[in-house]
Design a protein around this motif. Structure first.
Motif, mmCIF file in Angstrom:
data_model
loop_
_atom_site.group_PDB
_atom_site.id
_atom_site.type_symbol
_atom_site.label_atom_id
_atom_site.label_comp_id
_atom_site.label_asym_id
_atom_site.label_seq_id
_atom_site.Cartn_x
_atom_site.Cartn_y
_atom_site.Cartn_z
ATOM 1 N N ILE A 110 0.853 -1.188 0.000
ATOM 2 C CA ILE A 110 0.000 0.000 0.000
ATOM 3 C C ILE A 110 0.892 1.241 0.000
ATOM 4 O O ILE A 110 1.845 1.322 0.779
ATOM 5 C CB ILE A 110 -0.904 0.027 1.254
ATOM 6 C CG1 ILE A 110 -1.783 -1.219 1.328
ATOM 7 C CG2 ILE A 110 -1.717 1.312 1.326
ATOM 8 C CD1 ILE A 110 -2.729 -1.405 0.178
ATOM 9 N N VAL A 111 0.592 2.204 -0.861
ATOM 10 C CA VAL A 111 1.291 3.494 -0.863
ATOM 11 C C VAL A 111 0.240 4.599 -0.934
ATOM 12 O O VAL A 111 -0.872 4.380 -1.401
ATOM 13 C CB VAL A 111 2.289 3.630 -2.037
ATOM 14 C CG1 VAL A 111 3.419 2.615 -1.920
ATOM 15 C CG2 VAL A 111 1.591 3.535 -3.380
ATOM 16 N N PRO A 112 0.593 5.795 -0.443
ATOM 17 C CA PRO A 112 -0.372 6.895 -0.522
ATOM 18 C C PRO A 112 -0.594 7.325 -1.970
ATOM 19 O O PRO A 112 0.375 7.480 -2.721
ATOM 20 C CB PRO A 112 0.286 8.030 0.259
ATOM 21 C CG PRO A 112 1.540 7.494 0.836
ATOM 22 C CD PRO A 112 1.819 6.169 0.230
ATOM 23 N N ALA A 113 -1.853 7.500 -2.349
ATOM 24 C CA ALA A 113 -2.170 7.980 -3.699
ATOM 25 C C ALA A 113 -1.967 9.487 -3.762
ATOM 26 O O ALA A 113 -1.993 10.174 -2.744
ATOM 27 C CB ALA A 113 -3.626 7.641 -4.032
ATOM 28 N N GLU A 114 -1.763 9.979 -4.959
ATOM 29 C CA GLU A 114 -1.704 11.419 -5.181
ATOM 30 C C GLU A 114 -3.138 11.950 -5.061
ATOM 31 O O GLU A 114 -4.064 11.365 -5.623
ATOM 32 C CB GLU A 114 -1.157 11.710 -6.576
ATOM 33 C CG GLU A 114 0.262 11.210 -6.786
ATOM 34 C CD GLU A 114 1.293 12.143 -6.184
ATOM 35 O OE1 GLU A 114 1.347 13.305 -6.595
ATOM 36 O OE2 GLU A 114 2.043 11.691 -5.305
ATOM 37 N N GLU A 115 -3.304 13.040 -4.312
ATOM 38 C CA GLU A 115 -4.617 13.657 -4.159
ATOM 39 C C GLU A 115 -4.438 15.143 -3.875
ATOM 40 O O GLU A 115 -3.309 15.602 -3.690
ATOM 41 C CB GLU A 115 -5.431 12.969 -3.059
ATOM 42 C CG GLU A 115 -4.742 12.813 -1.724
ATOM 43 C CD GLU A 115 -5.493 11.840 -0.805
ATOM 44 O OE1 GLU A 115 -6.741 11.871 -0.762
ATOM 45 O OE2 GLU A 115 -4.819 11.057 -0.134
ATOM 46 N N GLU A 116 -5.526 15.892 -3.866
ATOM 47 C CA GLU A 116 -5.429 17.325 -3.599
ATOM 48 C C GLU A 116 -5.071 17.549 -2.138
ATOM 49 O O GLU A 116 -5.726 17.002 -1.242
ATOM 50 C CB GLU A 116 -6.745 18.027 -3.915
ATOM 51 C CG GLU A 116 -7.032 18.152 -5.382
ATOM 52 C CD GLU A 116 -8.264 19.001 -5.652
ATOM 53 O OE1 GLU A 116 -9.250 18.920 -4.879
ATOM 54 O OE2 GLU A 116 -8.244 19.754 -6.641
ATOM 55 N N ILE A 117 -4.036 18.336 -1.929
ATOM 56 C CA ILE A 117 -3.586 18.654 -0.578
ATOM 57 C C ILE A 117 -3.324 20.151 -0.464
ATOM 58 O O ILE A 117 -3.294 20.863 -1.467
ATOM 59 C CB ILE A 117 -2.311 17.871 -0.184
ATOM 60 C CG1 ILE A 117 -1.145 18.198 -1.130
ATOM 61 C CG2 ILE A 117 -2.578 16.370 -0.124
ATOM 62 C CD1 ILE A 117 0.200 17.617 -0.691
ATOM 63 N N ILE A 118 -3.153 20.584 0.763
ATOM 64 C CA ILE A 118 -2.731 21.946 1.052
ATOM 65 C C ILE A 118 -1.407 21.846 1.788
ATOM 66 O O ILE A 118 -1.275 21.074 2.740
ATOM 67 C CB ILE A 118 -3.743 22.685 1.951
ATOM 68 C CG1 ILE A 118 -5.088 22.831 1.249
ATOM 69 C CG2 ILE A 118 -3.196 24.049 2.371
ATOM 70 C CD1 ILE A 118 -6.186 23.389 2.142
ATOM 71 N N GLU A 119 -0.436 22.629 1.337
ATOM 72 C CA GLU A 119 0.850 22.712 2.033
ATOM 73 C C GLU A 119 0.946 24.100 2.660
ATOM 74 O O GLU A 119 0.671 25.100 1.998
ATOM 75 C CB GLU A 119 2.015 22.502 1.064
ATOM 76 C CG GLU A 119 3.362 22.641 1.724
ATOM 77 C CD GLU A 119 4.536 22.439 0.772
ATOM 78 O OE1 GLU A 119 5.676 22.563 1.232
ATOM 79 O OE2 GLU A 119 4.310 22.170 -0.424
ATOM 80 N N VAL A 120 1.301 24.138 3.938
ATOM 81 C CA VAL A 120 1.485 25.408 4.631
ATOM 82 C C VAL A 120 2.894 25.421 5.204
ATOM 83 O O VAL A 120 3.198 24.663 6.136
ATOM 84 C CB VAL A 120 0.456 25.590 5.782
ATOM 85 C CG1 VAL A 120 0.615 26.968 6.408
ATOM 86 C CG2 VAL A 120 -0.962 25.369 5.295
#
Length: 148
Positions: A71-81
């Motif tokens: 299992i790996v994290p999928a690419e998805e919409e994120i916010i970087e601060v």
């Protein structure tokens, strides 16, 4: 082919295995029961109810063809601060905590990482932060384990 997974495999030495990564978004990783299809193989996951799939968990190893499914994290919409110091990190944490959102942290980039939510983005802007909406992997702090 159909396989049933009742637990993840801890401590698997992946040397000499071909690794097939299965990208799964954060909210889907929270489900203990689900069906995945990978390379025409149905994978039925039936974990104990309190268990969640963590990033980089090995769920199946085929000794026959020396393949490991991970299992790996999928690419998805994120916010970087980006935060300049611990004080800013705490302020962002307070805002997010009040909204009951999962939170991650990118130590290399000194950034708080969140799943994208327009209201969160607006709240952060109101408080003087400069959130960056982008596509990337989201790993909640509670999911973090060191992987070599």
């Amino acid at each position: 082919m159909r396989i049933v997974i009742e637990r993840v495999l801890d401590g698997v030495d992946l040397n000499n295995y071909r690794i097939i990564d299965i990208p799964i978004p954060y909210h889907q990783r929270q489900k203990s029961r689900q069906k995945l299809t990978v390379n025409d193989m149905d994978i039925i996951i039936t974990l104990e109810r309190h268990y969640k799939l963590k990033p980089y968990s090995v769920i199946f190893v085929s000794e026959e063809d020396r393949t490991a499914y991970r299992i790996v994290p999928a690419e998805e919409e994120i916010i970087e601060v980006k935060v300049r110091d611990k004080s800013e990190a705490l302020k962002v944490g307070h805002i997010i905590g009040n909204m009951h959102m999962p939170v991650g942290f990118d130590y290399e980039r000194e950034s708080v990482i969140l799943l994208y939510d327009e209201s969160v983005e607006n709240k952060l802007k109101e408080k003087g932060f400069e959130p960056i909406k982008k596509i990337g992997s989201f790993i909640e702090i509670s999911e973090v384990e060191h992987h070599g």
